[in-house]
Design a protein around this motif. Sequence first.
Motif, mmCIF file in Angstrom:
data_model
loop_
_atom_site.group_PDB
_atom_site.id
_atom_site.type_symbol
_atom_site.label_atom_id
_atom_site.label_comp_id
_atom_site.label_asym_id
_atom_site.label_seq_id
_atom_site.Cartn_x
_atom_site.Cartn_y
_atom_site.Cartn_z
ATOM 1 N N UNK A 26 0.832 -1.193 0.000
ATOM 2 C CA UNK A 26 0.000 0.000 0.000
ATOM 3 C C UNK A 26 0.868 1.245 0.000
ATOM 4 N N UNK A 27 0.358 2.320 0.587
ATOM 5 C CA UNK A 27 1.126 3.576 0.610
ATOM 6 C C UNK A 27 1.926 3.746 1.886
ATOM 7 N N UNK A 28 1.635 2.916 2.900
ATOM 8 C CA UNK A 28 2.459 2.896 4.099
ATOM 9 C C UNK A 28 2.069 3.859 5.190
ATOM 10 N N UNK A 29 1.247 4.858 4.856
ATOM 11 C CA UNK A 29 0.856 5.872 5.829
ATOM 12 C C UNK A 29 -0.491 6.436 5.387
ATOM 13 N N UNK A 30 -1.431 6.554 6.332
ATOM 14 C CA UNK A 30 -2.801 6.928 6.004
ATOM 15 C C UNK A 30 -3.300 8.018 6.939
ATOM 16 N N UNK A 31 -4.341 8.715 6.482
ATOM 17 C CA UNK A 31 -5.054 9.660 7.327
ATOM 18 C C UNK A 31 -6.466 9.135 7.542
ATOM 19 N N UNK A 32 -6.882 9.068 8.792
ATOM 20 C CA UNK A 32 -8.240 8.623 9.086
ATOM 21 C C UNK A 32 -9.266 9.687 8.739
ATOM 22 N N UNK A 33 -8.805 10.882 8.373
ATOM 23 C CA UNK A 33 -9.706 11.938 7.902
ATOM 24 C C UNK A 33 -9.854 11.928 6.384
ATOM 25 N N UNK A 34 -9.090 11.087 5.692
ATOM 26 C CA UNK A 34 -9.186 11.012 4.231
ATOM 27 C C UNK A 34 -10.544 10.460 3.819
ATOM 28 N N UNK A 74 -12.986 7.811 5.775
ATOM 29 C CA UNK A 74 -14.243 8.347 6.277
ATOM 30 C C UNK A 74 -15.444 7.625 5.673
ATOM 31 N N UNK A 75 -15.296 7.154 4.447
ATOM 32 C CA UNK A 75 -16.406 6.468 3.774
ATOM 33 C C UNK A 75 -16.805 5.206 4.515
ATOM 34 N N UNK A 76 -15.837 4.482 5.051
ATOM 35 C CA UNK A 76 -16.139 3.228 5.747
ATOM 36 C C UNK A 76 -16.234 3.411 7.257
ATOM 37 N N UNK A 77 -15.444 4.324 7.802
ATOM 38 C CA UNK A 77 -15.449 4.543 9.248
ATOM 39 C C UNK A 77 -15.019 3.334 10.056
ATOM 40 N N UNK A 78 -14.234 2.447 9.448
ATOM 41 C CA UNK A 78 -13.924 1.173 10.099
ATOM 42 C C UNK A 78 -12.959 1.309 11.276
ATOM 43 N N UNK A 79 -12.204 2.390 11.315
ATOM 44 C CA UNK A 79 -11.286 2.571 12.441
ATOM 45 C C UNK A 79 -12.035 2.708 13.762
ATOM 46 N N UNK A 80 -13.283 3.163 13.698
ATOM 47 C CA UNK A 80 -14.065 3.301 14.930
ATOM 48 C C UNK A 80 -14.331 1.947 15.574
ATOM 49 N N UNK A 81 -14.375 0.900 14.788
ATOM 50 C CA UNK A 81 -14.566 -0.445 15.313
ATOM 51 C C UNK A 81 -13.261 -1.197 15.510
ATOM 52 N N UNK A 82 -12.147 -0.498 15.285
ATOM 53 C CA UNK A 82 -10.842 -1.130 15.411
ATOM 54 C C UNK A 82 -9.959 -0.396 16.391
#
Length: 284
Positions: free
Chosen positions: A43-51, A55-63
């Motif tokens: 992948x890209x190695x680094x992500x923003x949870x605001x991207x 935001x479309x999936x919001x899966x970090x809230x369950x992780x």
Amino acid sequence: MNYRHAFHAGNHADVLKHVALLALCESLRAKPAACFALDTHAGRGLYSLDAAAAQKTGEAEGGVAKLKRTGDANIARYLSAIEACRAAHGARSYPGSPWLLTHALREQDRIACCELQPDEAAILNHNFRDDPRVIVHARDGYAAMKALLPPRSGETRFARGLVLIDPPYEAQLEEFDLAIAALRDGLQRWPQGMFALWYPIKLRRSLPPFYRRAAAIEAKSALVIELLVRPDDSPLRMNGSGLLILNAPWKFDVLFKPTLNALRNAMQESGGGNAHMEWLRAPA
């Protein structure tokens, strides 16, 4: 299933994969000799949870958002890595596996990251352009295993290290055919290396053929660790995920079992989670 990392950054599968990845890296750091890590689907190695994708999936809230500091050393190491990432890149950043490898490994170690998607590979290369330990390959990760194993850098031959295989499962269950073949070939080229294959779980009852084939691979050991956050009764969503670890570190099951139970307790939905660990091929 098309598993693009940006849409799922920080979800329950990332948590399991990344907590285990850091634990495996810790075992590599236990000896002073240089080691090598290969991330085949980086992948890209680094992500923003605001991207937009996250935001479309919001899966970090369950992780990752559900995890708190406890007495578990593996979870604490993971949360500390996220804090370091956010200190460097912003409060809503999330580290992918390449970033975690650069964070966990040492100056003498070397890291190769492969990404087939041209746009992702370009961002990956940009993100790690200043780290001399990292080489980015814009190519298929399975094919790269043939070219990069056994690993060497100049006159250095690496006796120890890790290969992380984290494919998108676009071919669904057919991806296991590609992964099993790559693991067999990789172990023939580098029999002392550790290999970790991530896989999604929708219906666990579809996995026994994979378990049997994994157990037949000529490795010193084969361990599966699995985390489900809900019952595995729907083929329409990812209910959990697992890691197949070949040549796992000594007593890794003992080390990781409390961690796995803690992850289940933190992230299960309505009490429907499950944690499973099993030796498919027990160490001698």
